[in-house]
Enzyme design. Structure first.
Site, PDB file in Angstrom:
ATOM      1  N   ASN A  92     -49.792 -13.930  11.996  1.00 48.78           N
ATOM      2  CA  ASN A  92     -49.143 -13.311  10.840  1.00 48.78           C
ATOM      3  C   ASN A  92     -48.632 -14.455   9.965  1.00 48.78           C
ATOM      4  O   ASN A  92     -47.594 -15.050  10.247  1.00 48.78           O
ATOM      5  CB  ASN A  92     -48.003 -12.407  11.306  1.00 48.78           C
ATOM      6  CG  ASN A  92     -47.320 -11.701  10.150  1.00 48.78           C
ATOM      7  OD1 ASN A  92     -47.621 -11.962   8.980  1.00 48.78           O
ATOM      8  ND2 ASN A  92     -46.395 -10.819  10.472  1.00 48.78           N
ATOM      9  N   ARG A 119     -34.021  -3.433  -1.391  1.00 48.72           N
ATOM     10  CA  ARG A 119     -34.868  -2.757  -2.386  1.00 48.72           C
ATOM     11  C   ARG A 119     -34.331  -1.364  -2.686  1.00 48.72           C
ATOM     12  O   ARG A 119     -33.837  -0.683  -1.794  1.00 48.72           O
ATOM     13  CB  ARG A 119     -36.305  -2.621  -1.851  1.00 48.72           C
ATOM     14  CG  ARG A 119     -37.034  -3.937  -1.792  1.00 48.72           C
ATOM     15  CD  ARG A 119     -38.431  -3.771  -1.217  1.00 48.72           C
ATOM     16  NE  ARG A 119     -38.653  -4.789  -0.211  1.00 48.72           N
ATOM     17  CZ  ARG A 119     -39.500  -4.669   0.802  1.00 48.72           C
ATOM     18  NH1 ARG A 119     -40.196  -3.559   0.970  1.00 48.72           N
ATOM     19  NH2 ARG A 119     -39.647  -5.646   1.664  1.00 48.72           N
ATOM     20  N   GLU A 145     -46.613  -4.440  16.132  1.00 48.59           N
ATOM     21  CA  GLU A 145     -47.741  -4.607  15.216  1.00 48.59           C
ATOM     22  C   GLU A 145     -48.738  -5.621  15.763  1.00 48.59           C
ATOM     23  O   GLU A 145     -49.946  -5.460  15.594  1.00 48.59           O
ATOM     24  CB  GLU A 145     -47.224  -5.058  13.845  1.00 48.59           C
ATOM     25  CG  GLU A 145     -46.558  -3.910  13.085  1.00 48.59           C
ATOM     26  CD  GLU A 145     -45.490  -4.349  12.115  1.00 48.59           C
ATOM     27  OE1 GLU A 145     -44.447  -4.879  12.572  1.00 48.59           O
ATOM     28  OE2 GLU A 145     -45.674  -4.170  10.905  1.00 48.59           O
ATOM     29  N   LYS A 196     -46.307 -16.670  12.303  1.00 52.74           N
ATOM     30  CA  LYS A 196     -45.946 -16.098  13.608  1.00 52.74           C
ATOM     31  C   LYS A 196     -47.240 -15.924  14.378  1.00 52.74           C
ATOM     32  O   LYS A 196     -48.253 -15.513  13.806  1.00 52.74           O
ATOM     33  CB  LYS A 196     -45.336 -14.703  13.430  1.00 52.74           C
ATOM     34  CG  LYS A 196     -43.875 -14.708  13.066  1.00 52.74           C
ATOM     35  CD  LYS A 196     -43.329 -13.284  13.186  1.00 52.74           C
ATOM     36  CE  LYS A 196     -42.261 -13.099  12.135  1.00 52.74           C
ATOM     37  NZ  LYS A 196     -42.136 -11.784  11.584  1.00 52.74           N
ATOM     38  N   ARG A 230     -53.023 -10.525  10.212  1.00 58.89           N
ATOM     39  CA  ARG A 230     -52.367  -9.483   9.421  1.00 58.89           C
ATOM     40  C   ARG A 230     -52.612  -9.788   7.938  1.00 58.89           C
ATOM     41  O   ARG A 230     -52.354 -10.908   7.489  1.00 58.89           O
ATOM     42  CB  ARG A 230     -50.873  -9.489   9.693  1.00 58.89           C
ATOM     43  CG  ARG A 230     -50.164  -8.512   8.803  1.00 58.89           C
ATOM     44  CD  ARG A 230     -48.678  -8.621   8.924  1.00 58.89           C
ATOM     45  NE  ARG A 230     -48.065  -7.619   8.080  1.00 58.89           N
ATOM     46  CZ  ARG A 230     -46.915  -7.769   7.455  1.00 58.89           C
ATOM     47  NH1 ARG A 230     -46.240  -8.894   7.597  1.00 58.89           N
ATOM     48  NH2 ARG A 230     -46.424  -6.823   6.709  1.00 58.89           N
ATOM     49  N   ASP A 287     -27.633  -6.153   5.772  1.00 60.28           N
ATOM     50  CA  ASP A 287     -27.760  -5.965   7.219  1.00 60.28           C
ATOM     51  C   ASP A 287     -26.964  -4.745   7.675  1.00 60.28           C
ATOM     52  O   ASP A 287     -25.764  -4.663   7.447  1.00 60.28           O
ATOM     53  CB  ASP A 287     -27.255  -7.234   7.925  1.00 60.28           C
ATOM     54  CG  ASP A 287     -27.659  -7.236   9.381  1.00 60.28           C
ATOM     55  OD1 ASP A 287     -27.173  -6.379  10.138  1.00 60.28           O
ATOM     56  OD2 ASP A 287     -28.484  -8.090   9.754  1.00 60.28           O
ATOM     57  N   GLY A 317     -37.282  -3.738   5.371  1.00 61.89           N
ATOM     58  CA  GLY A 317     -38.087  -2.833   4.547  1.00 61.89           C
ATOM     59  C   GLY A 317     -38.143  -1.500   5.287  1.00 61.89           C
ATOM     60  O   GLY A 317     -38.188  -1.491   6.515  1.00 61.89           O
ATOM     61  N   HIS A 370     -46.730  -0.981   5.826  1.00 59.22           N
ATOM     62  CA  HIS A 370     -46.304  -0.836   7.231  1.00 59.22           C
ATOM     63  C   HIS A 370     -47.307   0.002   8.039  1.00 59.22           C
ATOM     64  O   HIS A 370     -46.951   0.575   9.070  1.00 59.22           O
ATOM     65  CB  HIS A 370     -44.944  -0.111   7.350  1.00 59.22           C
ATOM     66  CG  HIS A 370     -43.756  -0.902   6.884  1.00 59.22           C
ATOM     67  ND1 HIS A 370     -42.679  -0.294   6.302  1.00 59.22           N
ATOM     68  CD2 HIS A 370     -43.457  -2.210   6.938  1.00 59.22           C
ATOM     69  CE1 HIS A 370     -41.755  -1.200   5.998  1.00 59.22           C
ATOM     70  NE2 HIS A 370     -42.217  -2.390   6.377  1.00 59.22           N
ATOM     71  N   HIS A 406     -40.211   3.947   9.798  1.00 63.74           N
ATOM     72  CA  HIS A 406     -40.083   2.508  10.071  1.00 63.74           C
ATOM     73  C   HIS A 406     -38.862   2.031   9.280  1.00 63.74           C
ATOM     74  O   HIS A 406     -38.898   1.920   8.057  1.00 63.74           O
ATOM     75  CB  HIS A 406     -41.356   1.778   9.626  1.00 63.74           C
ATOM     76  CG  HIS A 406     -41.304   0.290   9.820  1.00 63.74           C
ATOM     77  ND1 HIS A 406     -42.077  -0.372  10.745  1.00 63.74           N
ATOM     78  CD2 HIS A 406     -40.549  -0.646   9.215  1.00 63.74           C
ATOM     79  CE1 HIS A 406     -41.800  -1.662  10.699  1.00 63.74           C
ATOM     80  NE2 HIS A 406     -40.871  -1.855   9.764  1.00 63.74           N
TER      81      HIS A 406
END
Ligand code: ADP
Length: 373
Positions: free
Chosen positions: A10, A236, A360, A17, A86, A278, A207, A175, A203
């Site tokens: 990813n 967002r 994922e 990652k 990804r 958060d 995000g 997602h 999810h």
């Protein structure tokens, strides 16, 4: 028993990652087990003072580590039978995971315009792997692919149709790999075929998006042309009246770029609460009596509830509501607040509410293996 090794990458703008899976297949039972041999993160790529200049060097470091680091897991790179990448945006072109060829590469390039922050970074990882391991098969797994099953009436916006024709301005949804993974996992836990279930998958991370999965297919999803539409997220805004953008530009005398930053990075939980993006910080502040933190929580929950209601109507019922990602998996009281009241009109014995950890990388490994085997 046979074993195959699949590397999942990813690649983000400044980080990579990775996870190395070994797939152990028992021929007689026809079953496969996915075991993680190694996982990690290469950070601060291209940043000042970092030892990693670019993605190619980052991939080289991770590949070297797999064969000769303190935690070496393979004797030789040839042991890797495929790499799954990804890729955030597959546009209208990619409806499923795809083996990467030169033609696929040029089509992924065409999607840069649709995901300027993500696709070029994902692409750097693909190019680096192609250069360093030219003989290893590579597969692209797209975040948008699962939502390519949306019916036209769910993905066309109420704008002049020519913009869709000219620019593909339509809902894509994101997602997808996560929604698909938890939907499969929910069916497994419910011991029913996915093809017979109506599921709503939520999810909720930094995000947030929510998807109606009818008989295994995504039929509607809250994110849109970009990941800005839908739920209220960490930073967002989600759904707003589009006219507010024009109003803001005029009142604040700010450019479209600045408004884009406001909507993507200064809004959502952070913008409403003025505390943080958060969830843990917001809950702490709300408990201490911070009114705007409490309001941010109320709005967050209310928006999810509204989407769930609309997806029950869209699918004509629901068998399971699934929560995943940081907030979805860990915040029991948010889950409880979202579903509170739903059972006044739904049968509690028939509709299961589940928290399922998303994975994922495992989904990418499975889809990559299925494609190459
Ligand atoms: P991302 O979208 O960046 O992958 P995550 O899925 O890690 O984000 O979700 C981050 C959100 O999950 C934050 O709002 C965080 O407060 C919330 N969260 C709540 N409980 C936990 C927990 N125990 N561990 C991690 N994140 C949590």
């Amino acid at each position: 028993m046979t074993a195959h090794k699949i590397l999942v990458i990813n690649s983000g703008s400044s980080s990579i990652k990775y996870r190395l899976f070994e797939i152990r297949t028992n021929g007689r039972k026809n079953s496969s087990r996915y075991v993680i041999l190694s996982k990690g993160l290469i950070e601060r790529i291209g940043q000042e003072g970092s030892g990693v200049k670019n993605h190619k060097q980052g991939i080289q470091i991770l590949l070297d580590g797999l064969v000769s680091g303190p935690d070496a897991k393979i004797g030789d790179h040839n042991e890797i039978c495929a790499i799954g990448h990804r890729v955030v945006h597959g546009g209208v072109e990619f409806k499923k995971p795809t083996i990467i060829t030169d033609d696929v590469i040029s089509k992924i390039r065409e999607c840069f315009e649709l995901a300027p922050l993500h696709n070029p970074a994902n692409f750097s990882g693909i190019e680096a792997c192609k250069e360093l391991l030219p003989h290893v098969k590579q597969v692209a797994v797209f975040d948008t692919a699962f939502h390519q099953s949306l019916p036209e009436y769910a993905y066309i916006y109420g704008l002049p149709y020519e913009y869709y024709e000219k620019y593909n301005l339509r809902k894509f949804g994101f997602h997808g790999t996560s929604h698909q993974y938890v939907a499969h996992e929910a069916a497994r836990q419910l011991k029913k075929p996915l093809s017979k279930l109506k599921l709503i998958t939520c999810h909720l991370g930094n995000g947030c998006s929510i998807t109606a999965v009818r008989f295994g297919k995504s039929v509607d999803t809250s994110m849109g042309f970009t990941p800005l539409e839908g739920l209220v997220m960490g930073t967002r805004c989600g759904d707003i009246d589009p006219a507010s953008v024009i109003f803001l530009a005029d009142k604040e005398k700010i450019s479209l770029e600045e408004i884009d930053r406001v909507l993507n990075y200064k809004s959502g939980l952070k913008g409403i609460s003025g505390v943080s993006n958060d969830m843990r910080e917001i809950k702490k502040a709300a408990k201490q009596g911070n009114k705007r933190a409490k309001l941010a929580l109320d709005i967050f929950v209310y928006r999810i509830k509204k989407y769930i209601g609309s997806y029950i109507a869209a699918m004509g019922g629901v068998d399971g509501i699934v929560f995943t990602a940081g907030i979805g998996e860990n915040e029991l009281d948010i889950r409880a607040r979202v579903v509170k009241g739903l059972f006044d009109f739904l049968d509690e014995k028939k509709v299961k509410v589940m928290a399922i950890a998303t994975n994922e990388e495992l989904m990418i490994a499975k889809q990559t293996f299925q494609l190459i085997k």
